[in-house]
Enzyme design. Structure first.
Site, PDB file in Angstrom:
ATOM      1  N   PRO A  18      11.513   5.242   4.278  1.00  0.00           N
ATOM      2  CA  PRO A  18      10.818   5.708   3.088  1.00  0.00           C
ATOM      3  C   PRO A  18       9.316   5.911   3.260  1.00  0.00           C
ATOM      4  O   PRO A  18       8.564   4.964   3.351  1.00  0.00           O
ATOM      5  CB  PRO A  18      11.066   4.592   2.073  1.00  0.00           C
ATOM      6  CG  PRO A  18      11.663   3.451   2.837  1.00  0.00           C
ATOM      7  CD  PRO A  18      11.588   3.781   4.277  1.00  0.00           C
ATOM      8  N   GLU A  19       8.906   7.145   3.266  1.00  0.00           N
ATOM      9  CA  GLU A  19       7.509   7.481   3.053  1.00  0.00           C
ATOM     10  C   GLU A  19       7.443   7.995   1.621  1.00  0.00           C
ATOM     11  O   GLU A  19       8.406   7.860   0.873  1.00  0.00           O
ATOM     12  CB  GLU A  19       7.042   8.511   4.096  1.00  0.00           C
ATOM     13  CG  GLU A  19       7.171   7.969   5.522  1.00  0.00           C
ATOM     14  CD  GLU A  19       6.656   8.930   6.595  1.00  0.00           C
ATOM     15  OE1 GLU A  19       5.648   9.608   6.348  1.00  0.00           O
ATOM     16  OE2 GLU A  19       7.282   9.002   7.660  1.00  0.00           O
TER      17      GLU A  19
END
Length: 273
Positions: free
Chosen positions: A2-3
Site C-alpha cells: 500500500p502506497e
DNA sequence: AGCTGGTCCTGATGGC
DNA sequence: TGCCATCAGGACCAGC
C-alpha cells in the site's frame, strides 16, 4: 502493497460499505502488529457509528463519534469489507463487525498498525504519527516551489527525500521511481541540488502518477486486492518499476536497477539526469 | 538466501 | 562543549 493509491482504493471501498453504519462487535485476534492493537477496542467501538472514512498520507482514519480509529496497512496489509465473510485465516488480525457484513484487516507481515485516538471528529493532526507528515500531493499548496523550498540544504538523494514523507506524503517505493522517471530526474541526485523548474516538473509528475494509479485501482504486485476482490492494474502501466534490462518507452535506453538505502530503485540512464 | 509495498527509532555525523 | 538538523542503518515479519 500500500502506497497512497492503494490506501485510497481501500478507503473508497470502505466508505461505500460502512459510512453511516454502526459497529456491532470487534474481534481482535493478533494484538501484535507494529504496536499492540488496543485490547479494549471490543468495548470502545460497539454501538458507535462510522461518521467518516478519511485518509491522511498512507493512514486510514475512521471517524467514530468520540474518537478516530487510525489504521496503517504497513507493507502487506489490507482492510476489506465482506458481506459474507469466510472463516478468519491466519493473518486476519481484526474484524469490525456490522449488521450487514465485516470489515477485516489482513496483514501477513504485521508492519501495519491499528490505534485508537480518543479525539472527537475533526482534525486528528495532533497525533504524533500524523503531526510530522508532509502535505497531500493533491492539495492546492503542493507544487514545485514547495518541494524546492523543503529540499534546500539536503544532501540526501531526491528519491530518499520523497520517501521520507516530510515534504509530500504517499509516495512510496514504486511511485518514487515512476514519478522521477516521468520528470526526467535521476533518483541519485542530491535533493538540494535540483532547481525550481525541475521540481515543478516533479510535482506534476507525482500528481499524474498517483492520479493514474488511483484510477487503475492501485498496483498489485503479489496479492493486493481492492474492495471488489480484484487487484489493481497500475503495474501494467509502470514505466521503470521492475523493468530493469528492458527498453525505456521514452528514449529507448536500457532501464537499470540500483539500490538506495537498501531499497531498489529503477531508472533510465538515457533520459533521467 | 535474498527479495518484497513502510516507517519508527537510535546512534552517528556535521555545522554553528 | 552542547545543541540542532540531518543522515544511515537496524528493527519489526511472512511468503515466495
Amino acid at each position: 502493497m500500500p502506497e497512497l493509491p492503494e490506501v485510497e482504493t481501500v478507503r473508497r471501498g470502505l466508505e461505500g460499505a460502512i459510512l453511516g453504519r454502526t459497529v456491532r462487535a470487534v474481534v481482535v485476534r493478533a494484538p501484535a502488529l507494529r504496536w499492540p492493537i488496543p485490547a479494549d477496542l471490543d468495548r470502545i467501538l460497539p454501538g458507535l457509528e462510522v461518521a467518516s472514512v478519511r485518509r491522511r498520507g498512507k493512514y486510514l482514519l475512521l471517524g467514530l463519534a468520540p474518537g478516530t480509529l487510525i489504521v496503517h496497512l504497513g507493507m502487506s496489509g489490507n482492510l476489506v469489507f465482506r458481506r459474507e465473510p469466510t472463516p478468519p485465516g491466519r493473518h486476519d488480525h481484526l474484524d469490525i463487525v456490522f449488521d450487514h457484513g465485516v470489515a477485516r484487516l489482513n496483514d501477513p507481515r504485521r508492519f501495519g498498525a491499528v490505534l485508537w485516538h480518543p479525539r472527537a471528529l475533526g482534525p486528528v493532526e495532533d497525533h504524533p504519527l500524523l503531526a510530522g507528515l508532509g502535505i497531500e500531493p493533491f492539495a492546492e499548496e503542493f507544487d514545485g516551489r514547495h518541494l524546492y523550498r523543503a529540499s534546500r540544504g539536503r544532501i540526501a538523494s531526491v528519491k530518499q527525500f520523497l520517501l521520507a514523507g516530510e515534504a509530500v506524503v504517499g509516495v512510496g517505493n514504486i511511485y518514487a521511481s515512476e514519478s522521477l522517471h516521468r520528470a526526467g530526474i535521476r533518483p541519485t541526485r542530491a535533493a538540494g541540488a535540483i532547481g525550481l523548474a525541475r521540481y515543478e516538473r516533479l510535482a506534476e509528475a507525482i500528481r499524474a502518477t498517483l492520479g493514474e494509479a488511483i484510477e487503475m485501482g492501485g498496483t498489485t504486485l503479489r496479492d493486493f486486492e481492492g474492495p471488489d476482490g480484484v487487484g489493481g492494474y497500475f503495474q501494467l502501466a509502470c514505466r521503470v518499476y521492475g523493468r530493469d534490462g528492458l527498453a525505456c518507452g521514452r528514449c529507448g535506453g536500457t532501464i537499470r536497477r540500483i539500490v538506495q538505502q537498501q531499497r531498489a530503485t529503477w531508472f533510465c540512464p538515457g533520459c533521467q539526469r
